[in-house]
Design an enzyme around this catalytic site. Structure first.
Site, short mmCIF file in Angstrom:
data_model
loop_
_atom_site.label_atom_id
_atom_site.label_comp_id
_atom_site.label_asym_id
_atom_site.label_seq_id
_atom_site.Cartn_x
_atom_site.Cartn_y
_atom_site.Cartn_z
N ASP A 12 0.77 -1.14 -0.09
CA ASP A 12 -0.05 0.07 0.13
C ASP A 12 0.92 1.29 0.03
O ASP A 12 0.42 2.25 -0.50
CB ASP A 12 -1.01 0.08 1.16
CG ASP A 12 -2.18 0.93 1.09
OD1 ASP A 12 -2.17 1.83 0.64
OD2 ASP A 12 -3.06 0.56 1.65
N CYS A 236 -4.01 4.86 -2.09
CA CYS A 236 -4.63 3.94 -3.36
C CYS A 236 -4.68 5.06 -4.58
O CYS A 236 -5.35 6.18 -4.54
CB CYS A 236 -5.94 3.50 -3.09
SG CYS A 236 -6.60 2.47 -4.27
N ASN A 245 -1.21 5.23 5.30
CA ASN A 245 -1.91 4.23 6.22
C ASN A 245 -1.55 4.90 7.81
O ASN A 245 -0.66 5.57 7.94
CB ASN A 245 -1.25 3.09 6.14
CG ASN A 245 -1.95 2.47 4.84
OD1 ASN A 245 -2.99 1.60 5.14
ND2 ASN A 245 -1.31 2.52 3.66
P1 HMG Z 1 -8.60 -4.36 -17.22
O1 HMG Z 1 -7.82 -3.51 -17.91
O2 HMG Z 1 -9.98 -4.32 -17.08
O3 HMG Z 1 -8.16 -6.13 -17.53
O4 HMG Z 1 -8.19 -4.45 -15.66
P2 HMG Z 1 -8.48 -7.28 -18.30
O5 HMG Z 1 -9.04 -8.56 -17.80
O6 HMG Z 1 -9.37 -6.49 -19.37
O7 HMG Z 1 -7.08 -7.41 -19.21
C1 HMG Z 1 -6.51 -6.48 -19.86
C2 HMG Z 1 -4.91 -6.74 -20.25
O8 HMG Z 1 -4.28 -6.50 -18.85
C3 HMG Z 1 -4.60 -7.83 -20.65
O9 HMG Z 1 -3.46 -7.91 -21.36
C4 HMG Z 1 -4.52 -8.92 -19.44
O10 HMG Z 1 -3.69 -10.02 -19.61
C5 HMG Z 1 -3.70 -7.67 -18.46
P3 HMG Z 1 -3.37 -7.54 -23.08
O11 HMG Z 1 -4.13 -8.90 -23.36
O12 HMG Z 1 -3.94 -6.40 -23.26
O13 HMG Z 1 -2.11 -7.89 -23.27
N1 HMG Z 1 -3.89 -8.11 -17.02
C6 HMG Z 1 -2.86 -8.46 -16.09
N2 HMG Z 1 -1.67 -8.56 -16.28
C7 HMG Z 1 -1.03 -8.58 -15.26
N3 HMG Z 1 -1.49 -8.96 -14.22
C8 HMG Z 1 -2.77 -9.07 -13.98
C9 HMG Z 1 -3.39 -8.64 -15.07
N4 HMG Z 1 -4.87 -8.56 -15.20
C10 HMG Z 1 -4.99 -8.14 -16.54
N5 HMG Z 1 -3.49 -9.13 -12.77
C11 HMG Z 1 -7.86 -5.16 -13.29
C12 HMG Z 1 -8.83 -4.98 -14.22
C13 HMG Z 1 -8.74 -5.74 -12.11
C14 HMG Z 1 -6.62 -6.07 -13.70
C15 HMG Z 1 -7.01 -3.72 -12.96
O14 HMG Z 1 -8.14 -3.03 -12.77
C16 HMG Z 1 -6.19 -3.82 -11.76
O15 HMG Z 1 -5.11 -4.53 -11.85
N6 HMG Z 1 -6.70 -3.27 -10.49
C17 HMG Z 1 -5.86 -3.45 -9.29
C18 HMG Z 1 -5.83 -1.95 -8.90
C19 HMG Z 1 -4.99 -1.92 -7.64
O16 HMG Z 1 -4.02 -2.54 -7.46
N7 HMG Z 1 -5.33 -0.75 -6.65
C20 HMG Z 1 -4.83 -0.65 -5.52
C21 HMG Z 1 -4.68 -1.73 -4.53
S1 HMG Z 1 -6.25 -1.77 -3.77
C22 HMG Z 1 -6.07 -0.95 -2.29
O17 HMG Z 1 -4.92 -0.19 -2.17
C23 HMG Z 1 -7.05 -0.70 -1.05
C24 HMG Z 1 -6.57 -1.63 0.31
O18 HMG Z 1 -5.60 -0.89 0.27
C25 HMG Z 1 -7.78 -1.42 1.19
C26 HMG Z 1 -8.25 0.19 1.28
O19 HMG Z 1 -7.37 0.77 1.90
O20 HMG Z 1 -9.31 0.22 0.81
C27 HMG Z 1 -6.38 -3.08 -0.09
MG MG Z 2 -5.18 0.71 1.91
#
Ligand code: HMG
Ligand code: MG
Length: 280
Positions: A12, A236, A245
């Site tokens: 994070d 985030c 945090n």
């Molecule tokens: P998307 O673009 O809709 O994914 O993203 P997709 O399924 O349509 O795929 C598009 C392309 O991305 C494809 O490649 C996939 O292979 C690739 P292409 O065919 O175009 O070459 N791809 C990936 N590559 C590597 N690793 C992967 C992956 N997935 C797809 N995992 C997705 C949808 C969910 C993947 C995207 O929105 C994402 O990664 N989101 C995560 C965002 C994030 O990390 N946010 C921060 C963490 S959460 C947080 O901080 C909150 C927390 O702390 C609690 C709080 O405080 O509330 C936990």
């Molecule tokens: Mg967080």
């Protein structure tokens, strides 16, 4: 009460950090934190590198760190692709991370809330098949920066869904640090009808200095596991206003002042902070 701490600084803390931190420094950061005695460390996330470029080196980070057995090394997996990338590194647990609000699922996961939960159910099933414990981290568990207040009944329903997916731990997150102790109390009153306090953890961003009051409410309710980040790093990229945090030192000092215990040594943490400060 004995309190366990999950250090989330490497994940994070760095996912949206203003400075680019290189892979070697991330490994140093985690290895240094490993000397402190944390219950677990959120090491990295196997999310889309296009969405979160700062986590693109997740495989190298996992391959490069030492893993002393007293700490669990856990990683975020947003979908099956992420799980498949993560599983080869043998994480001690994976984190699935839906949100209570439609809007935040949309911004953070490019999905409707229903799609997000369905996607995470597929990940959870794979994790179950691989015998990997699952942590469900529920964003906006009381307040969303885009939808506003979230009703406790909604949080409770989402907790139930995560339990049904087999989550061993459910983290309730104040994503942007706007939840007051009263809000946390109403949420917990409802949620604890469905889940025991031992399965819950708290994740509080500390934007308005509210985190410790929420920790207190959670401890009163019997929760003994909290996330915090070294040097108060964190935020985030998809949550406007998500400041750092709860600072790990601030949490431990508060716990000590209130006669609670942890396994984390403040002196060792001071060395880790000094080292980490050189590159963040
Ligand atoms: P998307 O673009 O809709 O994914 O993203 P997709 O399924 O349509 O795929 C598009 C392309 O991305 C494809 O490649 C996939 O292979 C690739 P292409 O065919 O175009 O070459 N791809 C990936 N590559 C590597 N690793 C992967 C992956 N997935 C797809 N995992 C997705 C949808 C969910 C993947 C995207 O929105 C994402 O990664 N989101 C995560 C965002 C994030 O990390 N946010 C921060 C963490 S959460 C947080 O901080 C909150 C927390 O702390 C609690 C709080 O405080 O509330 C936990
Ligand atoms: Mg967080």
């Amino acid at each position: 009460m004995h309190i366990k701490i999950c250090e989330v600084g490497p994940r994070d803390g760095l996912q949206n950090h203003v400075k680019a931190v290189g892979t070697a420094d991330k490994i140093t950061m985690i290895d240094t934190l490993s000397t402190c005695g944390f219950y677990s460390i959120e090491t990295t996330s196997f999310v889309s590198p296009k969405w979160v470029p700062k986590m693109a080196d997740a495989p190298d980070v996992m391959a490069g760190i030492a893993r002393p057995p007293h700490t669990k090394y856990i990683v975020l997996t947003p979908n099956v692709t992420g799980f498949e990338r993560a599983v080869v590194h043998n994480p001690d647990a994976i984190v699935i991370f839906p949100a209570c609000s439609e809007q935040f699922c949309n911004r953070n996961l490019n999905a409707t809330k229903r799609q997000a939960f369905d996607r995470f159910a597929s990940v959870a099933k794979l994790a179950y098949d691989h015998n990997i414990p699952i942590k469900g981290s529920l964003s906006c568990a009381g307040y969303c920066p885009y939808a506003g207040d979230i009703a406790p009944s909604v949080v409770a329903d989402d907790v139930q869904r995560l339990l049904d997916m087999g989550c061993a731990e459910i983290g309730l997150a104040d994503t942007v640090g706007k939840m007051t102790a009263d809000v946390s109390k109403s949420v917990l009153d409802r949620v604890l009808k469905y889940v025991s306090a031992e399965k819950l953890s708290g994740h509080f961003h500390d934007t308005d200095n509210l985190a410790l009051s929420n920790v207190e409410v959670y401890i009163q309710a019997g929760v003994t596991l909290f996330d915090s980040a070294v040097l108060g790093l964190g935020g985030c990229p998809f949550a406007n206003g998500a400041e750092g945090n709860l600072n790990t030192r601030k949490l431990i000092q508060y716990l000590c002042d209130n006669a609670h215990t942890t396994d984390v040594c403040l002196d060792t943490l001071a060395h880790a902070e000094a080292r980490i400060r050189t590159f963040v």
